[in-house]
Design a protein around this motif. Structure first.
Motif, short mmCIF file in Angstrom:
data_model
loop_
_atom_site.label_atom_id
_atom_site.label_comp_id
_atom_site.label_asym_id
_atom_site.label_seq_id
_atom_site.Cartn_x
_atom_site.Cartn_y
_atom_site.Cartn_z
N UNK A 6 8.86 14.77 -4.18
CA UNK A 6 7.97 14.74 -3.02
C UNK A 6 7.31 13.38 -2.86
N UNK A 7 6.86 12.81 -3.97
CA UNK A 7 6.27 11.46 -3.92
C UNK A 7 7.29 10.45 -3.39
N UNK A 8 8.55 10.58 -3.81
CA UNK A 8 9.57 9.63 -3.37
C UNK A 8 9.82 9.73 -1.86
N UNK A 9 9.77 10.96 -1.33
CA UNK A 9 9.94 11.14 0.12
C UNK A 9 8.77 10.51 0.86
N UNK A 10 7.57 10.69 0.33
CA UNK A 10 6.38 10.07 0.94
C UNK A 10 6.52 8.55 0.95
N UNK A 11 7.02 7.99 -0.13
CA UNK A 11 7.21 6.54 -0.21
C UNK A 11 8.18 6.04 0.86
N UNK A 12 9.24 6.79 1.08
CA UNK A 12 10.21 6.41 2.11
C UNK A 12 9.57 6.39 3.49
N UNK A 13 8.73 7.38 3.76
CA UNK A 13 8.04 7.43 5.06
C UNK A 13 7.08 6.25 5.20
N UNK A 14 6.36 5.95 4.13
CA UNK A 14 5.43 4.82 4.17
C UNK A 14 6.18 3.52 4.43
N UNK A 15 7.34 3.39 3.79
CA UNK A 15 8.17 2.20 4.00
C UNK A 15 8.61 2.07 5.45
N UNK A 16 8.88 3.21 6.08
CA UNK A 16 9.31 3.21 7.48
C UNK A 16 8.23 2.65 8.41
N UNK A 17 6.98 2.83 8.03
CA UNK A 17 5.86 2.34 8.85
C UNK A 17 5.80 0.80 8.78
#
Length: 327
Positions: A120-131
């Motif tokens: 779950x943390x890794x998915x959150x990181x991917x979303x943050x990177x997208x921003x």
């Protein structure tokens, strides 16, 4: 009611939920999909995305499409970070029920729960990177650092014979309030607001986060309406002592303190009955209400520094709803 608060952002909130679902289910691993479906079917209050969106719109009522896309993505990442922290909390606390369902660790085991939390943390990181914002990455990575550090401090202080109020406040700040603060700072960053507004937002979010955790600690002792959505007495049975619990001890005789401080499952009925008698006292209620009211008062002072609009009004309503959990 929370539904009144979210009515002005319901479309945005639906978009956030869609991003969460799409991001988490973007995996061909069938076991991962089973776990994600189980989590998503136990939906939470979405309090952190609600806070993020309301702060954002209060600062920029007419944002650009680009800003909206960013705040929706960040809101989804924040909720997934929160989901990950709950999965790991249940491992640490040996929790059995979360949102009225078996916890991941009780249904599939600790190993699965630990890996799922990291996923779950890794998915959150991917979303943050997208921003694509270093500021937002910094805010949210600092929040996760604080959450982990707060948990370590709390673990180190389990079964302590003394209650340190300053340490308690620092723990709930790290474990809860810092993610509220980071959520609001992300909103202020995307809204491109002034430094004065950033500081007021930060102070408001801190008060709301502290209030939320204090009311959670209260409900661990006195949850007559089932608001907690998990087992009661988790803090006590694990030797984690909170400010509401200190108020209980202050009302107790030495023999009663011994019952509370040496929890025994074989004597749970006596423990529960004694606790109910203490939480029903006017002194306990008055002490908790005094703390609650101070958090609300300070939060409202910060909100009053902004030009009034429907989003500021909704933030005040949200604060009042959280506070109403202590009654």
């Amino acid at each position: 009611m929370l539904i009144d608060v979210i009515s002005i952002i319901k479309n945005d909130l639906k978009d956030v939920e869609d991003i969460i679902k799409k991001s988490l289910e973007n995996n061909k691993n069938q076991f991962a999909k089973e776990l994600i479906d189980y989590l998503l079917n136990a939906k939470g209050k979405m309090l952190r995305p609600i806070l993020t969106l309301l702060v954002f719109y209060s600062l920029t009522p007419e944002p650009s499409k680009k800003q909206i896309n960013k705040i929706l993505t960040v809101s989804a990442a924040i909720e997934i970070i929160h989901m990950a922290s709950l999965v790991h909390d249940d491992v640490i606390d040996d929790g059995e029920v979360r949102r009225m369902k078996k916890t991941i660790n009780k249904k599939w085991g600790n190993e699965v729960a630990v890996v799922l939390g990291v996923y779950l943390y890794s998915v959150a990181l991917k979303l943050i990177a997208d921003v694509g914002s270093l500021d937002i990455l910094s805010y949210l990575s600092n929040a996760v650092f604080s959450m982990c550090n707060g948990e370590l401090i709390q673990l180190d202080n389990r079964n302590s014979n003394t209650f340190d109020e300053e340490k308690y406040l620092s723990i709930i700040s790290a474990k809860t309030a810092d993610l509220f603060i980071s959520s609001s700072l992300c909103a202020s960053s995307i809204a491109n607001c002034s430094q004065h507004e950033v500081e007021s937002v930060r102070k408001f979010a801190f008060q709301l986060g502290q209030l939320f955790q204090f009311t959670d600690d209260y409900l661990d002792l006195k949850d007559s309406n089932g608001l907690l959505k998990k087992e009661q007495f988790q803090d006590l049975t694990k030797g984690t002592y909170t400010l509401p619990f200190k108020f209980i001890l202050d009302l107790s005789t030495d023999d009663e303190k011994n019952v509370f401080l040496n929890f025994d499952k074989s004597n749970k009925e006596n423990f529960v009955n004694l606790l109910k008698s203490k939480t029903a006292s006017k002194t306990f209620t008055d002490q908790c209400n005094e703390i609650k009211n101070e958090y609300v008062k300070t939060a409202f002072i910060e909100l009053d520094s902004f030009e009034p609009n429907k989003y500021i009004k909704a933030l005040k309503k949200l604060t009042s709803i959280v506070a109403a959990r202590v009654h």
